[in-house]
Design a protein around this motif. Structure first.
Motif, PDB file in Angstrom:
ATOM      1  N   ALA A   1     -24.207 -16.471  24.222  1.00 15.77           N
ATOM      2  CA  ALA A   1     -24.064 -15.056  24.558  1.00 15.77           C
ATOM      3  C   ALA A   1     -24.235 -14.831  26.053  1.00 15.77           C
ATOM      4  CB  ALA A   1     -25.096 -14.235  23.779  1.00 15.77           C
ATOM      5  N   GLU A   2     -25.251 -15.435  26.625  1.00 15.16           N
ATOM      6  CA  GLU A   2     -25.502 -15.250  28.056  1.00 15.16           C
ATOM      7  C   GLU A   2     -24.379 -15.843  28.899  1.00 15.16           C
ATOM      8  OE1 GLU A   2     -29.128 -15.903  31.259  1.00 15.16           O
ATOM      9  OE2 GLU A   2     -29.299 -16.677  29.220  1.00 15.16           O
ATOM     10  N   GLY A   3     -23.875 -17.014  28.486  1.00  9.84           N
ATOM     11  CA  GLY A   3     -22.778 -17.633  29.222  1.00  9.84           C
ATOM     12  C   GLY A   3     -21.524 -16.779  29.222  1.00  9.84           C
ATOM     13  N   PHE A   4     -21.321 -16.002  28.156  1.00 11.96           N
ATOM     14  CA  PHE A   4     -20.151 -15.134  28.061  1.00 11.96           C
ATOM     15  C   PHE A   4     -20.348 -13.821  28.810  1.00 11.96           C
ATOM     16  CE2 PHE A   4     -17.034 -12.392  25.837  1.00 11.96           C
ATOM     17  CZ  PHE A   4     -15.912 -13.200  25.942  1.00 11.96           C
ATOM     18  N   GLY A   5     -21.566 -13.552  29.223  1.00 10.20           N
ATOM     19  CA  GLY A   5     -21.837 -12.319  29.954  1.00 10.20           C
ATOM     20  C   GLY A   5     -22.431 -11.218  29.122  1.00 10.20           C
ATOM     21  N   LEU A   6     -22.806 -11.506  27.862  1.00 12.22           N
ATOM     22  CA  LEU A   6     -23.461 -10.505  27.031  1.00 12.22           C
ATOM     23  C   LEU A   6     -24.945 -10.444  27.380  1.00 12.22           C
ATOM     24  CD1 LEU A   6     -21.814 -11.485  23.618  1.00 12.22           C
ATOM     25  CD2 LEU A   6     -21.030  -9.761  25.261  1.00 12.22           C
TER      26      LEU A   6
ATOM     27  N   SER B   1     -24.248  -5.519  24.691  1.00  8.80           N
ATOM     28  CA  SER B   1     -22.887  -5.831  25.115  1.00  8.80           C
ATOM     29  C   SER B   1     -22.882  -6.314  26.560  1.00  8.80           C
ATOM     30  CB  SER B   1     -22.009  -4.578  24.989  1.00  8.80           C
ATOM     31  OG  SER B   1     -22.442  -3.598  25.915  1.00  8.80           O
ATOM     32  N   ALA B   2     -21.675  -6.517  27.088  1.00  8.17           N
ATOM     33  CA  ALA B   2     -21.545  -6.950  28.476  1.00  8.17           C
ATOM     34  C   ALA B   2     -21.794  -5.804  29.450  1.00  8.17           C
ATOM     35  CB  ALA B   2     -20.161  -7.541  28.718  1.00  8.17           C
ATOM     36  N   GLY B   3     -21.936  -4.590  28.949  1.00  9.77           N
ATOM     37  CA  GLY B   3     -22.203  -3.462  29.828  1.00  9.77           C
ATOM     38  C   GLY B   3     -23.633  -3.409  30.325  1.00  9.77           C
TER      39      GLY B   3
ATOM     40  N   ARG C   1     -20.329 -22.791  30.076  1.00  2.66           N
ATOM     41  CA  ARG C   1     -18.954 -22.465  30.419  1.00  2.66           C
ATOM     42  C   ARG C   1     -18.090 -22.619  29.168  1.00  2.66           C
ATOM     43  NH1 ARG C   1     -21.686 -21.037  33.835  1.00  2.66           N
ATOM     44  NH2 ARG C   1     -21.583 -21.395  36.091  1.00  2.66           N
ATOM     45  N   PHE C   2     -16.872 -22.075  29.231  1.00  2.00           N
ATOM     46  CA  PHE C   2     -16.012 -22.069  28.054  1.00  2.00           C
ATOM     47  C   PHE C   2     -14.612 -22.542  28.394  1.00  2.00           C
ATOM     48  CE2 PHE C   2     -19.153 -18.707  27.376  1.00  2.00           C
ATOM     49  CZ  PHE C   2     -19.635 -19.027  26.107  1.00  2.00           C
ATOM     50  N   GLU C   3     -14.012 -23.273  27.455  1.00  2.00           N
ATOM     51  CA  GLU C   3     -12.568 -23.430  27.409  1.00  2.00           C
ATOM     52  C   GLU C   3     -12.081 -22.321  26.495  1.00  2.00           C
ATOM     53  OE1 GLU C   3     -11.811 -27.351  26.012  1.00  2.00           O
ATOM     54  OE2 GLU C   3     -12.770 -28.309  27.744  1.00  2.00           O
ATOM     55  N   ALA C   4     -11.241 -21.437  27.013  1.00  2.00           N
ATOM     56  CA  ALA C   4     -10.921 -20.205  26.300  1.00  2.00           C
ATOM     57  C   ALA C   4      -9.442 -20.092  25.988  1.00  2.00           C
ATOM     58  CB  ALA C   4     -11.358 -19.000  27.140  1.00  2.00           C
TER      59      ALA C   4
ATOM     60  N   LEU D   1     -12.886 -13.609  30.767  1.00  2.00           N
ATOM     61  CA  LEU D   1     -13.816 -14.398  31.574  1.00  2.00           C
ATOM     62  C   LEU D   1     -13.459 -14.383  33.058  1.00  2.00           C
ATOM     63  CD1 LEU D   1     -14.216 -17.402  29.133  1.00  2.00           C
ATOM     64  CD2 LEU D   1     -16.034 -15.822  29.821  1.00  2.00           C
ATOM     65  N   GLN D   2     -12.174 -14.204  33.374  1.00  2.00           N
ATOM     66  CA  GLN D   2     -11.760 -14.236  34.772  1.00  2.00           C
ATOM     67  C   GLN D   2     -11.893 -12.872  35.437  1.00  2.00           C
ATOM     68  OE1 GLN D   2      -7.805 -15.864  34.488  1.00  2.00           O
ATOM     69  NE2 GLN D   2      -8.555 -17.936  34.029  1.00  2.00           N
TER      70      GLN D   2
END
Length: 246
Positions: A61-66, A72-74, A91-94, A102-103
């Motif tokens: 969750a933290e790696g995704f920005g949540l 949420s990411a907000g 990190r993720f392969e998306a 992510l970008q």
């Protein structure tokens, strides 16, 4: 699908001798060595208490920005929780949709992190944004969870859940199964740490068993939690005779 593989690179010098948390957790070591590949829109992580499920989902969750506190990411670190040493390195392969999230700026990322112990606080903050209609304080714990599932989990994104069954009745867990299925079919992705044989029976879901071995794919019928619940419900005394007085 939003993400296809999660991984993290941590220098040997930063891991020390490997005896310190989180580098001592077998599933974390496997994440560093091999990564974790996602093969279905809904993935369940199962294992005993202390196996590392919560450590892993929090880092994802933290790696995704949540918000690692739950949300949420907000929001970010809305609670008194410090960034984890692992989450910042994930990190993720998306997929194409995942790369767009992510970008871009963090607020473009869609999804939610639901932690059982901080869910009501996170939902209260979400109500302040108008994203949910009801007040969690005026509902039971389970009703608040279901409100989040119905109203907040409604668009493609990454939804990370840590033991969502904790507040739910049997009937509510069945409703959650249907909602998770709808999410997966809508283009969203779910990663859920759970002890529930009811949730993990979702058709088409991937199951990853977490333990001293690290992480490995599993089939529902082969899970220890399924075997234990089946035998307990058939004859509780097989277990209780070792625990309570005769």
């Amino acid at each position: 699908m939003i993400v296809e593989r999660a991984y993290a690179h941590v220098a040997e010098a930063d891991r020390g001798d490997g005896s310190q948390w989180p580098w001592s957790v077998p599933c974390v070591r496997q994440l560093l060595d091999d990564g974790l590949r996602f093969t279905a829109p809904v993935t369940f992580l199962v294992g005993e208490n202390g196996s590392g499920k919560s450590t892993l989902v929090e880092a994802l969750a933290e790696g995704f920005g949540l918000d690692s506190w739950g949300g949420s990411a907000g929001y970010r670190y809305a609670g008194p929780r410090e960034p984890s040493p692992l989450g910042g390195r994930v990190r993720f392969e998306a997929s194409k949709a995942g790369r767009r999230m992510l970008q871009g700026p963090r607020t473009r990322r869609r999804g939610f992190f639901l932690r059982a112990e901080t869910a009501l606080d996170a939902l209260g903050r979400e109500r302040g944004t108008g994203r949910i209609s009801g007040s969690p304080e005026e509902m039971s714990h389970g009703e608040g969870f279901l409100m989040a599932f119905r109203e907040r989990f409604n668009e493609p994104g990454l939804y990370v859940l840590d033991e969502p069954e904790a507040a739910l009745s049997f009937a509510s867990c069945l409703e959650l199964v249907g909602l998770l299925d709808d999410l997966g079919r809508s283009g969203a992705q779910v990663v859920c740490a759970t002890h529930s044989p009811l949730l993990t029976a979702l058709p088409g879901a991937a199951i990853v068993e977490v333990g001293e071995h690290g992480m490995r794919p599993a089939q529902w019928q082969d899970l220890e939690i399924v075997d234990h619940w089946r035998r307990y419900l058939d004859d509780p005394w097989l277990y209780l005779r070792h625990i309570v007085g005769s």
